[in-house]
Design an enzyme around this catalytic site. Structure first.
Site, short mmCIF file in Angstrom:
data_model
loop_
_atom_site.label_atom_id
_atom_site.label_comp_id
_atom_site.label_asym_id
_atom_site.label_seq_id
_atom_site.Cartn_x
_atom_site.Cartn_y
_atom_site.Cartn_z
CB THR A 255 -0.65 6.16 2.18
OG1 THR A 255 -0.60 6.32 3.72
CG2 THR A 255 -2.04 6.04 1.74
CG PHE A 257 -1.45 7.04 -2.87
CD1 PHE A 257 -2.68 7.90 -3.11
CD2 PHE A 257 -0.59 6.96 -1.99
CE1 PHE A 257 -2.36 8.85 -1.81
CE2 PHE A 257 -0.51 7.65 -0.87
CZ PHE A 257 -1.67 8.88 -0.94
#
Length: 362
Positions: A255, A257
């Site tokens: 992921t 960010f």
């Protein structure tokens, strides 16, 4: 007319320059200067610096108006990311992957959980938090849609990026064993990413709103037959043991960010390669998007992301979110932005930040 535009106009008139005079000095067109003053687009940082020199004011005054405030903010944010102190907001509950990212990147900061992304944004804007750690996309799940609608309307800037490996753990209460588990709870994406384990154990998969919330629930129930799929931090947070680690079907789930701040922080060009994120709307004329992006090709600026969003009820106005490799102070990037501005009705740079080493892995 926004604050920057008003100050630019006031400074220009104070020295007796017309928009055309300033445009010639900055090597842009008069309509470009007019769009800056009306707030239709934000000028590149390099142009702000040059305009300040020409008009006898500082770039800080043009951008913010309050130089003492600017100086104070600069002093507060001089520390390296790992040495930062203060509060960092994230969406979710303790033990979430967003929480884990906060702890990994800013170990000296206090992570503060918020129920929604909007609440995390507001916390930074209102001064309740210094930064926010916000997921923007996942290698398997794609983009986080809410973020691209919140960013254009916020007053926050992207100052950094972080790539967090998603390494799921099968968590259960202390004393539980793998053969006791009959049910596993987690977010739907986490369950989908661990189908092989669910099939191997022959257990029931139950969806929950988020991974860390499922871990909290398992800890509260105290039932050795119910497990959760969540992060290692969730296990530590709620006193659960890991029955098996790295249970995801596909290794490499990551992921991305972005770190948001109330003020723009541009890295020094000498410190290494950079990324720049921006939002723009093109004029409603044929081939406007094609022409607006032409400057990136002719100036050898690589666009790594380009996504569109409809922003009006008539479905005729599209807004674009783009990411490019480079710094606005680099000549080729500055030239590309000039061309983009010419064909755009609105443009806003929402951050220039160091390129994360993860990108160099290819």
């Amino acid at each position: 007319m926004n604050g920057f535009g008003q100050r630019l106009r006031r400074a220009r008139k104070r020295v007796g320059m017309t928009q055309q005079d300033l445009a010639v000095s900055l090597k842009v067109t008069q309509p470009t200067v007019n769009r800056w003053e009306t707030g239709a687009v934000d000028p590149p940082r390099r142009r702000i610096v040059l305009a300040g020199r020409l008009l006898g004011v500082t770039p800080a005054w043009l951008e913010f108006g309050d130089e003492e405030k600017v100086s104070r903010m600069e002093n507060e944010h001089q520390m390296h990311r790992a040495g930062r102190e203060g509060r960092i907001a994230y969406q979710g509950v303790p033990g979430a992957y967003s929480h884990l990212s906060c702890a990994n990147v800013f170990p000296k900061m206090e992570p503060v959980a918020y129920a929604t992304f909007e609440a995390a944004f507001n916390a930074v804007e209102d001064g309740d938090a210094d930064l926010a750690m916000i997921p923007i996309e996942n290698s398997l799940g794609g983009r986080v849609a809410d973020i691209h609608h919140l960013l254009p309307n916020s007053n926050l800037y992207i100052i950094d990026e972080h790539f967090q490996p998603v390494q799921h753990q099968l968590l259960a209460v202390e004393g539980a064993t793998l053969d006791q588990i009959r049910e596993v709870r987690s977010h739907e994406q986490a369950l989908a990413q661990c189908r092989d384990l669910v099939a191997e154990l022959g257990i029931k998969a139950v969806q929950r709103g988020d991974t860390a919330g499922a871990a909290s629930e398992v800890a509260e129930l105290g039932d050795p037959t119910i497990a959760a799929i969540a992060s290692s931090l969730a296990g530590e947070t709620y006193g659960l043991q890991s029955l098996r680690g790295r249970i995801e079907d596909r290794i490499g789930n990551t992921t991305r960010f972005v770190v948001l701040s109330r003020r723009r922080e541009e890295p020094d060009l000498r410190d290494g390669p950079c990324m720049t994120s921006l939002i723009f709307q093109v004029r409603s004329v044929p081939a406007s998007l094609y022409k607006s992006l032409g400057g990136f090709a002719t100036n050898s600026v690589n666009i790594t992301k380009l996504e569109s969003y409809i922003v009006d009820a008539s479905f005729t106005v599209a807004q674009f979110y783009a990411e490019i490799e480079g710094h606005p102070a680099e000549k080729n990037v500055d030239l590309a932005f000039d061309e983009l501005q010419y064909f755009s009705s609105k443009m806003k740079i929402i951050g220039t930040y160091p390129k994360h080493p993860f990108r160099l892995k290819g």
